[in-house]
Write an enzyme that holds these catalytic residues in place. Structure first.
Site: not given
Ligand SMILES: Cc1ncc(C[n+]2csc(CCOP(=O)(O)OP(=O)(O)O)c2C)c(N)n1
Ligand SMILES: [Mg+2]
Lengths: 289, 323
Positions: B68, B119
């Site tokens: 971000e 959101h």
């Molecule tokens: C700072 C931030 N940006 C975006 C999100 C939204 N978000 C939650 S999980 C995720 C993907 C994370 O990928 P990964 O760490 O590989 O987790 P997995 O899908 O394998 O469980 C995103 C973008 C967040 N929680 N925090």
């Protein structure tokens, strides 16, 4: 921590199965939440809470305990389910996941569940907190501290720049009391990690930042325990365990499909999943039978 | 004068759509109208409704990964080269996490970068407090050059997105996750910086100024209060900054008391902006509906809106106290 004997491995695998069941039940009941990450990390969490960690579920503030930082807070269903099975709170409480008034918030919140080491959900901030804990531990206990700080990270989460800032600091400080575990499941929300934002060569990157790197099959109890043993034996660096996992592990419909990152099974899918969970079908009660 | 609204507004089966969906539609239209429009998303392309733009303009869409802070700065760089970049994520992370990048790279340079925060509010629901942005109006409106728009439904969000693509200002658009009632129609006028009267009773005693997802609750409260003998006017403040000072002052003069309604912390939010104007121009008794210095938590949107005192009944109580 001692080496694993076959009967302990079998015990851990059976525990993992129970925990997977609890995760699925909780998600069905909650009607929202993350499925892939928690099921993929169940074997590792089981190994940690039932063999590796120095902790006391009845005394969560015990000063001598190891510290666990869940940086990828969205996989908290596996943290909650494992903690419940380990005796931190009643397994029944898992049914309150994500509901109004619950201690089991959609993403971990210490104010509601003080036995957590930190709150999380917003990605990228856990490793820095773990570095802070490890630095403080060294200040208080010196080089021979008996406590280890473990930090769980997602692979997509490694997109966040702050992770790399913390990696640099841990490397400079040679924090051997710090162990990071990366859930290398190859998925994030918008797709496969190597399509969204390539991470490879991931081991080389951690190594270049001053870390001792281990790569394991994250579903092999022996490999998990051996890797942590090795990590704790390395005295001149922080260690990272890159755990190759299958997102959604245990239920074919969930496995390796990034669409299950943030969706829960509905009632019917949940029932099918519970029926399918490998050992239930009597297919592989344990690979070590 | 009240503007034309959805004729089904007061029906129980009023159509519903998420405010973020209107942003997605508006972005595609903006992309068709002006090829300088580019879009970037931080691993939430479907959630933030940028997927339609990504599909239609794959070359002008950039998957940023979960970055971000960097994205805000990248967008500033693109704007410096003549593009009109839209950046999206959850409001908690953009503008939440990327605040200082937005301040220095975007607002300080006065670049026309458009931040879309999805959101927002506690109505995010079960994800819990970490994901419920209730500070975003405060942290965006405090930055010089920044324009802050808070559409009340998906149709207004579409118009706002189109309008902000045409300005040279850094702009924040606040979006919500849940489906909410459609209040406006395609013909309802929208202009950045203009407030609109959405409801009026005869003999109004209290002016209600509302924004975003809670405008519906404000109108419903106004309607019930009317039947109970308390007259109100409901003003939709589609732009929190620059605020329509003329409309706010006129409302305070006509009614003599003001209740502000927003799904946001009371501290620093839209209500504070109203108070900043009225305390100087026309000191008026006020009450503030919003989150009272608390974090959000898990629950259903309805449970949370009620728990934090932002439901129709809470608005009615606040109005009655002032009338
Ligand atoms: C700072 C931030 N940006 C975006 C999100 C939204 N978000 C939650 S999980 C995720 C993907 C994370 O990928 P990964 O760490 O590989 O987790 P997995 O899908 O394998 O469980 C995103 C973008 C967040 N929680 N925090
Ligand atoms: Mg992943």
């Amino acid at each position: 921590m001692t080496h694993l004997h076959d009967d302990k491995i079998k015990l851990l695998e059976e525990k993992a199965l129970e925990i997977r069941k609890s995760i699925i039940e909780a998600l069905v009941e909650a009607k929202s939440g993350h499925t892939a990450g928690p099921l993929g990390m169940t074997d590792i969490f089981t190994a940690f809470y039932f063999h590796i960690l120095k902790h006391d579920p009845k005394n969560p503030t015990w000063e001598e305990r190891d510290r666990v930082v869940l940086s990828n807070g969205h996989i908290c269903p596996v943290l909650y389910a494992t903690m419940a099975h380990a005796g931190y709170f009643p397994v029944e409480e898992l049914k309150t996941l994500r509901k109004f008034g619950t201690r089991l918030q959609g993403h971990p919140h210490r104010e509601y569940l003080p036995m957590l080491e930190t709150s999380s959900g917003p990605l990228g901030q856990g490793l820095s907190q773990a570095v802070g804990m490890a630095l403080a531990d060294r200040l208080d206990r010196g080089q021979n501290s008996n406590r280890t700080v473990y930090c769980f990270l997602g692979d997509g989460e490694l997109n966040e720049g702050q992770i790399w800032e913390a990696m640099m600091l841990a490397g400079r400080e040679k924090l051997h009391n710090l162990v990071a575990i990366v859930d290398r499941n190859n998925i994030q929300i918008d797709g496969f990690t190597e399509n969204v934002m390539p991470l490879e060569p991931l081991s080389d990157k951690w190594r270049a930042f001053g870390w001792h790197v281990l790569e394991i099959d994250g579903h092999n109890m022996e490999a998990i325990v051996d890797a942590v043993d090795e990590a704790r034996a390395i005295f001149e660096k922080p260690s990272v365990i890159i755990a190759h996992t299958i997102p959604g592990k245990g239920v074919e419909m969930f496995e390796n499909d990034y669409k299950w990152h943030g969706n829960p099974p509905n009632q019917e899918q949940g029932a099918n999943a519970l029926a399918e969970l490998r050992t239930l079908g009597g297919q592989i009660a344990s690979e070590h039978e | 004068m009240t503007v034309p609204l959805n004729p089904k507004l007061f029906d129980t089966d009023v159509e519903q759509a998420p405010i973020r969906a209107g942003f997605g539609e508006g972005l595609v239209l903006a992309g068709r109208a002006d090829e300088r429009v580019v879009a970037m998303c931080c691993d939430l392309t479907e959630s933030t409704k940028m997927d339609a733009f990504a599909k239609e303009f794959p070359k002008r869409f950039f998957e940023m990964g979960i970055m971000e802070q960097s994205s805000a700065s990248v967008a500033s760089g693109m704007a410096a080269m003549g593009k009109i970049p839209f950046v999206s994520s959850y409001a908690m992370f953009s503008p939440g996490r990327s605040w200082e990048q937005i301040r220095t790279n975007i607002c300080y340079n006065d670049r026309p970068v458009k931040i879309a925060g999805s959101h927002a509010g506690v109505s995010v629901g079960p994800d819990g407090g970490t994901h419920q942005a209730i500070e975003d109006i405060a942290i965006t409106r405090v930055m010089p050059n920044m324009v802050v728009v808070t559409p009340c439904d998906s149709i207004e969000a579409k118009k706002a997105t189109l309008a902000m693509a045409k300005t040279n200002s850094p702009t924040y658009i606040r979006l919500a996750r849940e489906k909410t009632p459609i209040i406006t129609t395609e013909d309802t006028p929208f202009e950045i910086g203009k407030a609109q009267e959405f409801f009026r009773s005869a003999n109004p005693k209290v002016g209600i100024i509302a924004c975003g997802s809670l405008v519906y609750n404000a109108i419903m409260a106004g309607k019930e209060l009317e039947a109970e003998g308390t007259g109100t006017i409901v003003l939709n403040i589609g732009t929190v900054k620059p605020m329509d000072r003329t409309a706010v002052i006129a409302l305070a003069k006509e009614c003599g008391a003001i209740v502000t309604v927003e799904e946001h912390q009371v501290a620093g939010g839209m209500g504070s902006a109203v108070a900043e104007i009225l305390s100087v121009e026309h000191p008026t008794k006020m009450a503030f509906i919003g989150v009272q210095d608390l974090f959000g938590q898990s629950g259903t949107p309805l449970e949370l809106i009620k728990h934090y005192g932002m439901d129709k009944d809470s608005i009615k109580v606040a109005v009655k106290k002032l009338s």
